[in-house]
Design a protein around this motif. Structure first.
Motif, PDB file in Angstrom:
ATOM      1  N   ARG A  22       1.325  -1.317   0.316  1.00  0.00           N
ATOM      2  CA  ARG A  22      -0.021  -0.247   0.289  1.00  0.00           C
ATOM      3  C   ARG A  22       1.042   1.233  -0.255  1.00  0.00           C
ATOM      4  O   ARG A  22       0.286   2.517  -0.394  1.00  0.00           O
ATOM      5  CB  ARG A  22      -0.355   0.176   1.371  1.00  0.00           C
ATOM      6  CG  ARG A  22      -1.641  -0.962   0.815  1.00  0.00           C
ATOM      7  CD  ARG A  22      -3.255  -0.761   1.945  1.00  0.00           C
ATOM      8  NE  ARG A  22      -4.164  -1.137   2.516  1.00  0.00           N
ATOM      9  CZ  ARG A  22      -5.085  -2.544   3.007  1.00  0.00           C
ATOM     10  NH1 ARG A  22      -3.604  -2.782   3.181  1.00  0.00           N
ATOM     11  NH2 ARG A  22      -6.057  -2.766   2.561  1.00  0.00           N
ATOM     12  N   PHE A  23       2.026   1.218   0.310  1.00  0.00           N
ATOM     13  CA  PHE A  23       2.853   2.468   0.716  1.00  0.00           C
ATOM     14  C   PHE A  23       3.258   3.295  -0.791  1.00  0.00           C
ATOM     15  O   PHE A  23       3.461   2.496  -2.047  1.00  0.00           O
ATOM     16  CB  PHE A  23       4.926   2.100   0.855  1.00  0.00           C
ATOM     17  CG  PHE A  23       3.969   1.571   2.290  1.00  0.00           C
ATOM     18  CD1 PHE A  23       3.210   1.299   3.193  1.00  0.00           C
ATOM     19  CD2 PHE A  23       5.669   1.313   2.820  1.00  0.00           C
ATOM     20  CE1 PHE A  23       3.645   1.172   4.140  1.00  0.00           C
ATOM     21  CE2 PHE A  23       5.690   1.590   4.618  1.00  0.00           C
ATOM     22  CZ  PHE A  23       5.004   1.083   5.079  1.00  0.00           C
ATOM     23  N   TYR A  61       6.535  -1.984  -6.184  1.00  0.00           N
ATOM     24  CA  TYR A  61       5.417  -0.596  -4.539  1.00  0.00           C
ATOM     25  C   TYR A  61       5.522   0.285  -4.994  1.00  0.00           C
ATOM     26  O   TYR A  61       6.355   0.668  -4.413  1.00  0.00           O
ATOM     27  CB  TYR A  61       5.557  -1.739  -3.684  1.00  0.00           C
ATOM     28  CG  TYR A  61       4.876  -3.179  -3.740  1.00  0.00           C
ATOM     29  CD1 TYR A  61       4.876  -4.014  -4.666  1.00  0.00           C
ATOM     30  CD2 TYR A  61       5.213  -4.246  -2.101  1.00  0.00           C
ATOM     31  CE1 TYR A  61       3.867  -5.602  -4.462  1.00  0.00           C
ATOM     32  CE2 TYR A  61       4.739  -5.220  -2.165  1.00  0.00           C
ATOM     33  CZ  TYR A  61       4.410  -6.288  -3.218  1.00  0.00           C
ATOM     34  OH  TYR A  61       3.776  -6.901  -3.010  1.00  0.00           O
ATOM     35  N   GLY A  62       4.466   1.459  -5.396  1.00  0.00           N
ATOM     36  CA  GLY A  62       4.727   1.985  -5.203  1.00  0.00           C
ATOM     37  C   GLY A  62       4.984   2.539  -5.734  1.00  0.00           C
ATOM     38  O   GLY A  62       6.210   4.174  -5.802  1.00  0.00           O
ATOM     39  N   GLY A  63       5.630   2.422  -7.254  1.00  0.00           N
ATOM     40  CA  GLY A  63       6.914   3.097  -8.128  1.00  0.00           C
ATOM     41  C   GLY A  63       8.183   2.834  -7.509  1.00  0.00           C
ATOM     42  O   GLY A  63       9.134   3.528  -8.046  1.00  0.00           O
ATOM     43  N   GLY A  64       8.530   2.232  -6.894  1.00  0.00           N
ATOM     44  CA  GLY A  64       9.699   2.206  -5.714  1.00  0.00           C
ATOM     45  C   GLY A  64       9.573   3.361  -4.164  1.00  0.00           C
ATOM     46  O   GLY A  64      10.609   2.672  -3.407  1.00  0.00           O
ATOM     47  N   ALA A  85      12.495  -8.461   2.841  1.00  0.00           N
ATOM     48  CA  ALA A  85      11.546  -9.543   1.359  1.00  0.00           C
ATOM     49  C   ALA A  85      11.402  -8.479   0.563  1.00  0.00           C
ATOM     50  O   ALA A  85      10.913  -7.205   1.006  1.00  0.00           O
ATOM     51  CB  ALA A  85      10.690 -10.680   1.463  1.00  0.00           C
ATOM     52  N   SER A  86      11.983  -8.874  -1.207  1.00  0.00           N
ATOM     53  CA  SER A  86      12.172  -8.156  -2.011  1.00  0.00           C
ATOM     54  C   SER A  86      11.064  -8.401  -3.101  1.00  0.00           C
ATOM     55  O   SER A  86      12.001  -9.506  -2.978  1.00  0.00           O
ATOM     56  CB  SER A  86      12.574  -6.521  -2.033  1.00  0.00           C
ATOM     57  OG  SER A  86      11.747  -5.774  -2.837  1.00  0.00           O
ATOM     58  N   LYS A  87      11.311  -8.226  -3.993  1.00  0.00           N
ATOM     59  CA  LYS A  87      10.229  -9.378  -5.575  1.00  0.00           C
ATOM     60  C   LYS A  87      11.133  -8.658  -6.653  1.00  0.00           C
ATOM     61  O   LYS A  87      12.021  -7.548  -6.741  1.00  0.00           O
ATOM     62  CB  LYS A  87       9.402  -9.110  -5.468  1.00  0.00           C
ATOM     63  CG  LYS A  87       8.712  -9.538  -4.636  1.00  0.00           C
ATOM     64  CD  LYS A  87       6.880  -9.618  -4.496  1.00  0.00           C
ATOM     65  CE  LYS A  87       6.300  -9.719  -3.186  1.00  0.00           C
ATOM     66  NZ  LYS A  87       6.668  -8.583  -1.909  1.00  0.00           N
ATOM     67  N   CYS A  88      11.446  -9.525  -7.554  1.00  0.00           N
ATOM     68  CA  CYS A  88      11.534  -9.068  -8.766  1.00  0.00           C
ATOM     69  C   CYS A  88      10.278  -9.230 -10.109  1.00  0.00           C
ATOM     70  O   CYS A  88      10.078 -10.423  -9.920  1.00  0.00           O
ATOM     71  CB  CYS A  88      13.270  -9.408  -9.166  1.00  0.00           C
ATOM     72  SG  CYS A  88      13.302 -10.803  -9.475  1.00  0.00           S
TER      73      CYS A  88
END
Length: 339
Positions: A22-23, A61-64, A85-88
């Motif tokens: 949501r950020f 998320y949120g364009g970065g 945790a992040s994603k690609c």
């Protein structure tokens, strides 16, 4: 707070993960931004105060902005205290927007590390599948990142069971770093048999039973997103006389035109009724009972990802840690999907 072991990773995490999708999220139809920078930092402060240490984000998320705001918040803290945790797949740094090529995966991870202001990701998820890139090419790129210390563990989000098995097999035969964490959509409502009248993309309509069987067999941790089914399982929605969904002002049903078609089907109301009944019995809220139902899975480690918009919502969600369900109550909710 008592932490749990995240599958076979060895990571000790809070039993609930805080999701930051949501950020910076702006709804195209309404123009509403769900969580701005100041609110994001306030929520992260609240997470810290409650003992939470597991944060989920993504480069898209949120364009970065999600990663940037988390990075700003982490500057004044010990990075080692948190599991990030992040994603690609959806790139914010490469012109190749949707693929898992070696070039793109490495570029995306470098971008995430820069925005987060960190040297490593605890978990890197492959956000979606890429039919045009052989999975072994992607796994080789991720294996290189693990060897370089830029990624510690590898996960996969939103894919079919056969793709999960193929990825595990390719990692095994090539001696690459294998998946240890998964992030499917899963909740007391969204499971097998999955109701077939939801307007969802094809990969969201696959029965999840086989997928979870793989997770159990391979000791993969499960970190389900949308554990409250888009807020439906909070109990704040009611069925109107015309069969439509009625929700409070500012809820997703109010600001998202697709909420009803994407999330609510006949079987969902049966589950919600049982969740409400159990909530009354244990003096908890429907949201807390729904999260506890996931946390109490015995076949695999299950750490739900919550996307609270306010500190009060975060408080309510983390209250699930104190809730206790009997075997009978758990099974009643489990069976309600077939009612």
């Amino acid at each position: 707070m008592e932490y749990v072991r995240l599958g076979s990773t060895g990571l000790e995490v809070s039993p609930i993960c805080f999701g930051t999708w949501r950020f910076g999220l702006e709804h195209e139809d309404s123009g509403v931004v769900e969580t701005g920078r100041e609110d994001a930092h306030e929520l992260l402060d609240a997470l810290e105060e409650r003992g939470g240490n597991f944060i989920d984000t993504a480069n898209s998320y949120g364009g970065g902005d999600s990663e940037r705001w988390i990075g700003e918040w982490l500057e004044e803290r010990d990075r080692e205290d948190y599991v990030i945790a992040s994603k690609c797949f959806w790139s914010t740094v490469s012109r190749f927007q949707e693929n898992l090529s070696k070039k793109n995966v490495k570029a995306e991870v470098e971008g995430s590390l820069d925005r987060l202001g960190t040297d490593y990701l605890d978990i890197l998820y492959l956000h979606r599948s890429d039919d045009d890139t052989p999975i072994e090419h992607t796994l080789r790129a991720v294996d290189d990142l693990v060897s370089e210390g830029k990624v510690h563990y590898v996960g996969v989000s939103t894919c079919d069971a056969w793709r999960l098995v193929k990825g595990l097999w390719k990692a095994d035969v090539n001696n690459y770093e294998a998946f240890t964490v998964t992030q499917p959509e899963y909740s007391a409502v969204y499971r097998d048999p999955i109701v077939d009248d939801l307007d969802q993309p094809p990969e969201h309509k696959e029965p999840i039973t086989e997928y979870l069987d793989v997770c159990e067999d391979q000791d993969l941790a499960v970190c389900p997103y949308s554990p409250l089914h888009g807020g439906f399982l909070t109990g704040k929605y009611e069925r109107a006389d015309d069969g439509s969904v009625r929700g409070p002002d500012g809820s997703r049903a109010d600001i998202d035109d697709q909420f009803e078609s994407d999330y609510v089907a006949e079987a969902a109301w049966s589950v919600l009724d049982e969740v409400r009944s159990v909530a009354e019995e244990v003096d908890a809220t429907p949201a807390q009972v729904s999260l506890r139902w996931l946390m109490d899975h015995e076949r695999f480690t299950c750490v739900p990802i919550v996307g609270a918009r306010t500190v009060d919502q975060l408080d309510e969600n983390f209250g699930a840690v104190e809730v206790e369900l009997s075997d009978d109550q758990w099974e009643r909710i489990d069976a309600a999907i077939d009612a």
